[in-house]
Design an enzyme around this catalytic site. Structure first.
Site, short mmCIF file in Angstrom:
data_model
loop_
_atom_site.label_atom_id
_atom_site.label_comp_id
_atom_site.label_asym_id
_atom_site.label_seq_id
_atom_site.Cartn_x
_atom_site.Cartn_y
_atom_site.Cartn_z
N GLU A 187 -5.53 -7.93 -6.69
CA GLU A 187 -5.43 -7.60 -5.37
C GLU A 187 -4.09 -6.95 -5.08
O GLU A 187 -2.88 -7.32 -5.53
CB GLU A 187 -5.24 -9.00 -4.52
CG GLU A 187 -5.07 -8.79 -3.08
CD GLU A 187 -4.84 -10.38 -2.38
OE1 GLU A 187 -4.59 -10.38 -1.11
OE2 GLU A 187 -4.97 -11.51 -3.16
N LEU A 188 -4.42 -5.57 -4.53
CA LEU A 188 -3.06 -4.58 -4.35
C LEU A 188 -1.81 -5.28 -3.82
O LEU A 188 -1.76 -5.77 -2.63
CB LEU A 188 -3.69 -3.38 -3.57
CG LEU A 188 -2.63 -2.22 -3.54
CD1 LEU A 188 -2.34 -1.76 -4.94
CD2 LEU A 188 -3.23 -1.39 -2.48
N ASP A 189 -0.74 -5.12 -4.78
CA ASP A 189 0.52 -5.60 -4.13
C ASP A 189 0.60 -6.90 -3.75
O ASP A 189 1.53 -7.40 -2.73
CB ASP A 189 1.08 -4.47 -3.12
CG ASP A 189 1.18 -3.30 -3.61
OD1 ASP A 189 1.49 -2.75 -4.37
OD2 ASP A 189 0.89 -2.19 -2.66
N ALA A 190 -0.14 -8.00 -4.47
CA ALA A 190 -0.19 -9.20 -3.89
C ALA A 190 0.12 -10.24 -5.26
O ALA A 190 0.03 -11.28 -5.20
CB ALA A 190 -1.54 -9.56 -3.36
N GLY A 214 0.82 -1.10 0.09
CA GLY A 214 0.10 0.13 -0.10
C GLY A 214 0.78 1.32 -0.03
O GLY A 214 2.05 1.22 -0.55
#
Lengths: 290, 290, 290, 290
Positions: A233-236, A208
């Site tokens: 999915e953010l940064d995943a 994030g």
């Protein structure tokens, strides 16, 4: 730079069983193919087999299309879940870069292209700020400024414009070089497996916003960067490359930002190179990087 | 090993203002003190000043108690929030180690003591398994086996026994060398600032149980270890030292466990050394490590 | 430690030509062999091909002797300069360690054996000083003290005694764990390819005596260690593993000695592991480490 | 980039004795000076004391010239071998860069200047090949092409022209960014302490020409780069910064050249930064880098 000899790169993933290496190697040998580099891996957990082979183009009696046709039947023998691709290194790869205001990753990529180290067709740079336009154009690369309003409708429209600009080049990779905007799900899907992001932390720590501030608060002794494929999915997304650099108590957040840039540039450049050379095979959330 | 000359180590933290360095340096100079090493740091966020100074014991005309008495008035001048300590390197430090079944960190510490690198008074090793007893005793160190039952009452009783065994040595540090048991809050409090744990991940990633399994699932490209002070919040205490080691897709969880051990040993040994040499000043959740 | 499944490890080097991979892979596949790990490399300068393959022992219908017999004819097809070996991981490897007074590498190896990480048959430790005897014997390993006089005749006799003690175990590797004595040419020859030394510098810098003093004089910012095979030319044998650690101006020679030990231990342990797992193929002055 | 507050940087070296820290700190405190960062070091071998202090400019009641005048008398008290300088961070530093054909270090420096990370007055780039002219000029920096003939007389004349072009800017540092020409002794002398070279090996290994070829031949497992001051003895000047990167048997010389570039860029950028921030104090062949 000397031009390296042309090669065909075969990548393949399939359920493991005995005889796969022999089947592929025999196919190549049958046609006199000269294997220059070969990687093999079996994931014991998933029972999945991965391989990547570089064959000298001039050692085979046919061109890449014929190789694809003939290899397709080998791949079929290995089961219907087999995934594979064959690429000709003689075809230059098309790259589009998305940037925001911070230029260090873009400067680094432009320098690598200019010095011949990164031999790609850099089709365009798209920025939501105009400041990196002049240097991009000085390198002979078109720059498009697409302002991003804060309101959802305006932002959606801006993303539509970005997509249009990107897709017209049908790029082999879209590089988010500190783009700082979260891609909407439809773009994550459209560019699945070819949108490469650099995140300025050693994920999964500090996903994030403002990772260096988070790192400072937590008092860590190393900071890092992560190059990964973008997913919804953010940064995943699956991680391609990571590295870290040592800091200490004397480093303020601006110091960390500055030191971190060097790692971001390196990690992005390495991850991008692996992607462009077809070294990355994604399986679930993990990657094999030959 | 040559015995290093005896030194007095002054550590101090206080609100920053001009003249602190001059005040302390003048005090030392006034008595002819020879500063062998000096570290200074100001945290711009908290406005807190930190210093650590090593003075040759034979350069001062008095002993450590007198130095403490005299320095106390200097410290008072720097405000009533000032925290400080003065230590005589001639007093050997008392260490107690807690272990479970895995021996790599204990073997490493015993080797460092045996080779003279770690010049401490290793008072006792306490294990909740008996297997590391013989080697500990072969090094001339008493070993206590305290079995840990699974039931809460039994576990509480075991912790009571551990506390008793530890506290009788009044150790300068309690080393949790892969102890694998979560200290109860009352022990975290009793040993605040001197219980040093090694966690087998690069915190804050993969806190809690089975960090290598978590790392494998996430597909990270580096694994790490963290040496931190134990606090009531699990794996969230102030970090003293961290490091990482590169892995790749070919590394299984057992490979990661094996490679990780080398980093755990190093990070614990470095963190412990910093603690024993009074190099660590804790301020909130962060540490200054001179 | 769970016992890993038994494997047969095939290593081979020969002049490169097309079809080698196919030939070997087909041989293995023909007998239903399950390849668990495979490495391939071609040296473009020398035109030499190298491979290493791990096959599950229980996947083949015969034992290691039969595998050797059958593989010999495959190897013959690949030319008469072909060098190969087949090893059964079920046969524990015999190790003899030579030490002097400094114990850090020995402590490290003993700890790795004790914790089950290094699953070898540690037959003996031979020291030219007696001080490391007790701890060696506490680990259940025989220790032989062979004093080394300064005079050439006495030294030659001592080396004769060492050779006798070593050779009676027919070890797979002789580890010079900071042995500090230069092996005479006849021992270099007798133990060619299986005498593994750890040198306390990043070779080729600072070969010979007192490398940390040399490093201090030169003002380098990193110090290192090198694990290499012993040859008649001092500190010039094929390198198996190297690593470095950062130092700065504040580090004295004793600091460098202390910090260097951690790198020496790691580099030796990694190099030894590679040797024991048949991962090292020597070709001229260079090594391939799969 | 936020502009950091203006600071005065005091650097000093002198024979060690008690009371130096107190004397300097008292002087600063006497005028209300706010020390933002302070480094101290004593070299036990040479008995030399080093310090570097950053003082907030707005905390002192006078300007830099007055500070110099007043500090001069403090320095005099510390003995007549004392060397010192006081610098105002408000004065931008003048930099001239010398290049040859290879552009990676220049691209990197230009990018750092463009992104505001390296806040210097980049006066000119001088190249003995013309190819890096256009990109230099696109960054708004003058480029001078000075061809270097092979004959000694022509080369001497070319060096005369380079010297003229450099000296007219009176630069604080002359950066040899892979310049590939050996400076003649008179230039080494004229630019002593401010000619900064990047050598593409981990010195003292592989000094002189073609270090990556030398590294390949020797079969090392790490390659490195060294940033050092230029002296009359080739590649033997005081080292400011070094770093390494891991390679393996699969890396050809061109691979090493490519991977090495990333380390060269980093090491040069770090070394240059330390020089520009007055962090480097040279003493004999060694440096103190605060």
């Amino acid at each position: 730079m000397t031009t390296p000899e042309r090669r065909f790169v075969i990548s393949l993933g399939c359920p493991d069983r005995t005889g796969i290496v022999a089947r592929i190697a025999s196919f190549i040998a049958e046609w006199g193919g000269w294997i220059v580099e070969a990687g093999y891996h079996t994931d014991p957990d998933t029972g999945w087999f991965f391989t990547r082979q570089e064959v000298r183009a001039d050692s085979l009696p046919f061109e890449v299309d014929e190789l694809r046709t003939r290899f397709a039947s080998v791949a079929r023998e290995l089961g219907d879940r087999t995934e594979w691709r064959v690429r000709d290194t003689g075809e230059r790869r098309r790259v589009v870069v998305l940037v925001s205001r911070e230029g260090h990753c873009l400067h680094d990529l432009l320098g690598r292209v200019a010095s011949g180290e990164l031999d790609v067709d850099l089709r365009a740079v798209i920025g939501n700020h105009p400041n990196l336009g002049p240097i991009t154009e000085a390198h002979g690369v078109p720059f498009h400024h697409v302002p991003f309003p804060k309101d959802p409708a305006g932002k959606a429209e801006a993303f539509g414009r970005v997509r249009e600009l990107v897709d017209q080049h049908d790029p082999n990779v879209v590089v988010l070089a500190r783009f700082m905007q979260v891609l909407p799900p439809e773009l994550c899907e459209a560019w699945a497996g070819r949108a490469l992001n650099i995140h300025h932390s050693f994920l999964p720590s500090f996903a994030g916003a403002r990772p260096y501030h988070q790192a400072y608060e937590r008092g860590v002794k190393l900071i890092g960067a992560t190059c990964h494929y973008v997913t919804a999915e953010l940064d995943a997304g699956p991680i391609v490359e990571q590295d870290v650099i040592r800091i200490d108590h004397a480093d303020t957040v601006p110091d960390m930002v500055r030191k971190g840039r060097d790692i971001e540039k390196l990690v992005l450049a390495r991850g991008l190179r692996s992607h462009l050379e077809d070294r990355v095979l994604v399986h679930g959330k993990r990657t094999v990087v030959f």
